[in-house]
Design a protein around this motif. Structure first.
Motif, short mmCIF file in Angstrom:
data_model
loop_
_atom_site.label_atom_id
_atom_site.label_comp_id
_atom_site.label_asym_id
_atom_site.label_seq_id
_atom_site.Cartn_x
_atom_site.Cartn_y
_atom_site.Cartn_z
N UNK A 256 -1.79 -2.03 -15.76
CA UNK A 256 -1.52 -0.84 -14.97
C UNK A 256 -0.03 -0.80 -14.65
N UNK A 257 0.55 0.40 -14.67
CA UNK A 257 1.96 0.57 -14.34
C UNK A 257 2.12 1.62 -13.25
N UNK A 258 3.06 1.36 -12.35
CA UNK A 258 3.51 2.36 -11.37
C UNK A 258 5.02 2.41 -11.45
N UNK A 259 5.56 3.58 -11.76
CA UNK A 259 7.01 3.80 -11.78
C UNK A 259 7.34 4.87 -10.75
N UNK A 274 9.92 8.74 -1.97
CA UNK A 274 8.98 8.15 -1.02
C UNK A 274 8.56 6.72 -1.38
N UNK A 275 8.57 5.85 -0.35
CA UNK A 275 7.96 4.53 -0.50
C UNK A 275 6.44 4.70 -0.53
N UNK A 276 5.75 3.71 -1.07
CA UNK A 276 4.29 3.79 -1.16
C UNK A 276 3.66 2.51 -0.60
N UNK A 277 2.35 2.54 -0.47
CA UNK A 277 1.62 1.37 0.00
C UNK A 277 1.39 0.38 -1.12
N UNK A 278 2.47 -0.22 -1.58
CA UNK A 278 2.37 -1.17 -2.69
C UNK A 278 1.51 -2.37 -2.33
N UNK A 279 1.60 -2.83 -1.10
CA UNK A 279 0.83 -4.02 -0.73
C UNK A 279 -0.67 -3.73 -0.79
N UNK A 280 -1.09 -2.53 -0.42
CA UNK A 280 -2.50 -2.17 -0.56
C UNK A 280 -2.90 -2.13 -2.04
N UNK A 281 -2.01 -1.58 -2.88
CA UNK A 281 -2.31 -1.53 -4.32
C UNK A 281 -2.36 -2.94 -4.90
N UNK A 282 -1.48 -3.81 -4.43
CA UNK A 282 -1.50 -5.20 -4.90
C UNK A 282 -2.80 -5.89 -4.50
N UNK A 283 -3.24 -5.68 -3.27
CA UNK A 283 -4.48 -6.31 -2.83
C UNK A 283 -5.66 -5.82 -3.66
N UNK A 284 -5.68 -4.54 -3.97
CA UNK A 284 -6.74 -4.02 -4.83
C UNK A 284 -6.71 -4.72 -6.19
N UNK A 322 9.90 15.25 -5.65
CA UNK A 322 9.20 15.17 -6.92
C UNK A 322 7.72 15.08 -6.71
N UNK A 323 7.00 14.58 -7.71
CA UNK A 323 5.54 14.47 -7.61
C UNK A 323 5.05 13.38 -8.55
N UNK A 324 3.84 12.90 -8.28
CA UNK A 324 3.23 11.85 -9.09
C UNK A 324 2.40 12.47 -10.21
N UNK A 528 -4.54 15.49 -8.04
CA UNK A 528 -5.45 14.60 -7.31
C UNK A 528 -4.86 13.22 -7.05
N UNK A 529 -3.66 12.96 -7.53
CA UNK A 529 -3.10 11.61 -7.39
C UNK A 529 -2.67 11.38 -5.94
N UNK A 530 -3.18 10.32 -5.37
CA UNK A 530 -2.83 9.95 -4.00
C UNK A 530 -2.50 8.46 -3.95
N UNK A 531 -1.32 8.15 -3.50
CA UNK A 531 -0.95 6.75 -3.27
C UNK A 531 -0.81 6.53 -1.78
N UNK A 532 -1.25 5.38 -1.28
CA UNK A 532 -1.26 5.16 0.17
C UNK A 532 0.15 5.06 0.75
#
Length: 667
Positions: A256-259, A274-284, A322-324, A528-532
């Protein structure tokens, strides 16, 4: 979940070396073992990265993981010496560390590894070695190719950041072991490190092609060697993002990639936002691959990327509109090339062009609007209006766009060229033009002797035409209706890269040269893309003792013809100021000034000087590290010098001097 933090844990290695670690444990891990997450880097866990480590690893521990931050051999309070980056010894030690972690009573036997930059590199490299307990990795801002996408070379051109980073490493590696941790032996071990200190920038500058030195640790040599799941993180303002699409294309494991729009900063703190909830994504990610929880991570799109909207060019950018978007596979079949021909009338046109030759020989100071090679969130680091440099370049521009479109991926510039010199450089920029201002979207530099590959450079035959495809940096950008697309082509890129030995004139055959843009059609699912939103654990107690300051200035002396580019960080290298870590009482201050000078008519006039001061310590224990490094060249050699002076409580304890001459290898 409550967390216990063990300030110092010693990890024994087979040869008797002990590595220093800091450990965050869920309070019941001794009774109910949990998977572990390892970060393994050389930047000093007790003070150097404490402010970053605490909220990240504390978050992982609160989420049910043992988080362990280890200082590599020869760094921090760990035993031994460090001779270079990414050595076999570094990887071998990591294998032992992972086996040790997996065998601890608080560990379930499953280990994940993660890191940013150096830690992202060695996460890939250790995964390449396939230790049995390593079940998944997260690699952020790293590379699969140490020659093309690291801080030393770009497109076969020597990056001036090679000297910058090598100079910083002198200060980092001159820092002492902390007597509060290791006791009376701190000074003797410190003096051994100072005596053994290598001159890092000269090591790296001596390898000017993709040789065995760079192949070691470049996982692109065998993609199939990596057999564990991989999450890769990149940022458009960072310099390591090209590796992310390559990893997604070539790996054959769950991935999986997130840029995002960020610079060289973990995404929970990402700038530009915008910063994102990377730590939540990492835990998942860890939940799926370390705990076996079926949470759907492996069914998510392979590529999630941010599409930048146009912003006016400014050196400081804290937020990026911008947008995801997301692609289920990569490469994405729906992304198709839109071809624009470079015409004799300096246009970018979708129609066929009439062949015509156009020449360019840029002033050697061309490139000063380029910003930093690697964004880190500092004021003034972003590219400014590219029109400043366009007067020294060949410029081709499209008509005003009637409809907007997105690009996602690597633009390709296919050129027919000739050179009047056997060694020549080309620097190309892709810009979004609106209301007379040009915002850079992507760029690339290439040593044209590397046109057929980086392993076996070939001199150019003066006057003979050849084709070359320049692959620009991957990007995500929306070109809006009412804007224009601009390509700029130059023969120099100062102060980013060291100039070629002679000022070359390139002849471009318009009508037979073209740009391919990777155009991505819109998807309804993008909405529909939502990042925490960002989340973190408790912060490390820190007091800022001085806010520091940052300066960035370029100037031209119209009498001597000398162009000067200066950056200076006082108190904090990246604008953080002078800090005290309150739990240990350690104070840190880091100042560095870069001064790069060149005359427009003479590439051999280039000179680069860095002056650095690093202060650390507590009352009664004060360390001062001063260094000056410099680089010049003639037509056949690079000349690098370094001077390092280290003091304890005002008394000099070590002085090192280096003077290196390195043959130019078609560079």
């Amino acid at each position: 979940m409550s967390v216990n933090v063990l300030e110092t844990v010693w990890i024994p290695l087979a040869d008797g070396t002990r590595l220093s670690a800091r450990l965050w444990l869920p309070e019941d891990a001794e009774q109910t073992p949990v998977p572990a997450v390892l970060e393994y880097i050389p930047y000093r866990l007790r003070d150097g990265t404490r402010g970053r480590d605490e909220p990240m690893h504390g978050y992982f521990a609160a989420s049910g993981y043992a988080a362990i931050r280890v200082d590599m051999r020869g760094t921090g309070e760990s035993d031994g010496l460090m001779a270079d980056e990414y050595l076999q010894q570094e990887q071998d030690d990591a294998l032992e560390v992972i086996a040790w972690i997996a065998a601890q009573p608080w560990c379930s036997g499953a280990v994940g590894m993660m890191g940013k930059s150096w830690g992202g590199f060695n996460s890939l490299q250790v995964a390449f070695r396939r230790p049995p307990a390593l079940k998944a990795i997260i690699t952020a801002y790293s590379t699969d190719d140490r020659f093309t996408d690291d801080i030393h070379f770009m497109g076969g051109c020597l990056l001036n950041d090679n000297l910058w980073w090598g100079t910083i490493m002198l200060a980092y590696q001159a820092r002492p072991l902390d007597p509060d941790v290791v006791g009376a032996r701190w000074k003797g071990e410190w003096l051994k490190r100072l005596e053994a200190m290598p001159f890092f920038p000269a090591i790296w500058a001596g390898h000017q092609r993709y040789d065995a030195y760079w192949k070691h640790g470049s996982v692109r040599e065998d993609w199939g060697a990596i057999t564990c799941p991989v999450m890769a993180i990149g940022g458009w303002a960072d310099s390591y993002t090209n590796a992310v699409p390559r990893l997604m294309e070539h790996l054959r494991v769950p991935r999986r990639a997130i840029i995002g729009p960020w610079g060289h900063i973990y995404p929970q703190d990402g700038v530009p936002g915008p910063a994102i909830g990377f730590l939540q994504e990492a835990v998942r990610w860890w939940d799926r691959w370390l705990k076996g929880i079926e949470n759907g991570v492996d069914a998510e799109p392979v590529m999630t990327a941010y599409i930048n909207d146009y912003v006016r060019p400014h050196g400081t950018r804290t937020a990026q509109p911008g947008r995801w978007v997301a692609e289920p596979v990569w490469p994405a079949p729906a992304i198709r090339a839109r071809r624009l021909v470079l015409t004799a009338g300096h246009q970018l046109d979708e129609g066929a062009g009439t062949p015509a030759d156009i020449t360019i020989r840029s002033p050697q100071s061309h490139g000063k609007a380029g910003g930093e090679w690697m964004g880190t969130g500092c004021p003034g680091e972003m590219p400014t209006d590219q029109s400043l440099d366009d007067g020294g370049a060949l410029v081709f521009e499209s008509a005003v766009l009637g409809e907007g479109f997105d690009v996602l991926g690597a633009p390709l510039l296919d050129l027919e060229l000739a050179s009047d010199s056997p060694v020549a450089q080309i620097a190309v920029r892709l810009s979004d033009v609106f209301e007379g201002e040009a915002t850079r979207v992507s760029y690339q530099v290439l040593n044209l002797t590397h046109r057929n590959g980086h392993e076996h450079p070939e001199p150019l035959e003066p006057g003979v035409h050849f084709r070359v495809c320049v692959k620009l940096n991957d990007c995500g950008h929306h070109f809006a209706a009412g804007h224009s697309i601009r390509i700029s082509i130059a023969t120099a890129c100062w102060p980013m890269i060291w100039p070629a030995p002679a000022a070359a004139t390139l002849t471009l055959r318009a009508g037979r040269s073209y740009l391919d843009l990777p155009v991505r059609p819109p998807r309804d699912s993008d909405a529909d893309i939502r990042l925490p939103a960002p989340a973190r654990g408790p912060l490390a107690p820190i007091t800022q003792l001085d806010p520091g300051r940052i300066a960035r200035v370029s100037s031209q002396d119209h009498v001597s013809g000398l162009n000067t580019y200066i950056t200076e960080g006082v108190g904090g290298l990246f604008g953080e100021g002078v800090l005290r870590f309150d739990e240990t009482g350690t104070e840190l201050g880091h100042s560095l000034k870069r001064e790069l000078t060149i005359r427009d008519d003479d590439p051999l006039s280039a000179r680069y000087v860095l002056t650095q001061r690093y202060d650390m310590g507590r009352d009664g224990w004060r360390i001062a590290i001063d260094s000056v490094t410099a680089m010049t060249s003639d037509a056949t050699h690079f000349f690098l010098t370094g001077d390092l002076t280290v003091r304890e409580n005002g008394t000099e304890v070590a002085h090192r001097r280096w003077d290196e001459t390195i043959a130019r290898d078609l560079a």
